[in-house]
Design a protein around this motif. Structure first.
Motif, mmCIF file in Angstrom:
data_model
loop_
_atom_site.group_PDB
_atom_site.id
_atom_site.type_symbol
_atom_site.label_atom_id
_atom_site.label_comp_id
_atom_site.label_asym_id
_atom_site.label_seq_id
_atom_site.Cartn_x
_atom_site.Cartn_y
_atom_site.Cartn_z
ATOM 1 N N LYS A 245 0.874 -1.178 0.000
ATOM 2 C CA LYS A 245 0.000 0.000 0.000
ATOM 3 C C LYS A 245 0.908 1.223 0.000
ATOM 4 N N ASN A 246 0.664 2.124 -0.932
ATOM 5 C CA ASN A 246 1.467 3.337 -1.027
ATOM 6 C C ASN A 246 0.755 4.470 -0.299
ATOM 7 N N SER A 247 1.299 4.846 0.855
ATOM 8 C CA SER A 247 0.777 5.972 1.637
ATOM 9 C C SER A 247 1.718 7.167 1.553
ATOM 10 N N THR B 211 -3.113 0.064 -3.575
ATOM 11 C CA THR B 211 -2.501 -1.164 -3.067
ATOM 12 C C THR B 211 -2.353 -2.118 -4.243
ATOM 13 N N ASN C 271 1.571 -8.247 3.850
ATOM 14 C CA ASN C 271 1.101 -6.911 3.479
ATOM 15 C C ASN C 271 2.028 -5.838 4.038
ATOM 16 N N ASN D 215 3.234 -1.514 3.972
ATOM 17 C CA ASN D 215 2.823 -0.129 3.753
ATOM 18 C C ASN D 215 4.090 0.710 3.646
ATOM 19 N N SER E 169 5.371 4.795 3.417
ATOM 20 C CA SER E 169 4.900 6.161 3.648
ATOM 21 C C SER E 169 6.106 7.098 3.694
ATOM 22 N N THR F 163 2.621 -4.737 7.729
ATOM 23 C CA THR F 163 1.411 -4.448 8.502
ATOM 24 C C THR F 163 0.768 -5.712 9.053
#
Length: 109
Positions: free
Chosen positions: A12-14, A46, A91, A93, A95, A106
């Motif tokens: 997931k790209n935050s 994501t 999973n 993440n 940021s 995560t």
């Protein structure tokens, strides 16, 4: 504790940048190799990738590696064993900014 087996990894790209998934893995000689890149993962998106799609061999020790466009790449510290057909997904993440980003696991589902 044995290294956990997974069948896929997601990112997931935050962060405020464009990211691409890569994997680093150990070959049969213990040499660390880096795969080709996935397509762009934009802010808020994501992407889930099967390591085999990027030519990671079954049974290899694999790490999530994130290519940050115009920035500093980031590689996870935790390794997994890639097992084709395994339903577990690791999973991640990412940021931060292009030059100062954080990559974290995560969960594993």
């Amino acid at each position: 504790m044995p290294v956990q087996k997974i069948g896929k990894m997601s990112l997931k790209n935050s962060g405020g940048f464009v990211a691409r998934i890569q994997f680093s893995y150990l070959d049969d000689n213990g040499e660390k190799l880096l795969t080709a890149q996935s397509g762009d993962v934009l802010l808020g998106q994501t992407s889930t990738i099967n390591p085999a799609d990027l030519k990671v061999p079954d049974g290899a020790m694999v790490y999530m590696h994130v290519f940050v466009v115009w920035g500093t790449d980031n590689e996870a510290r935790r390794a997994f064993i890639f097992e084709k057909g395994n339903t577990a997904v690791a999973n991640y993440n990412i940021s931060g900014t292009t030059l100062n980003n954080d990559l974290g696991l995560t969960d594993i589902v």
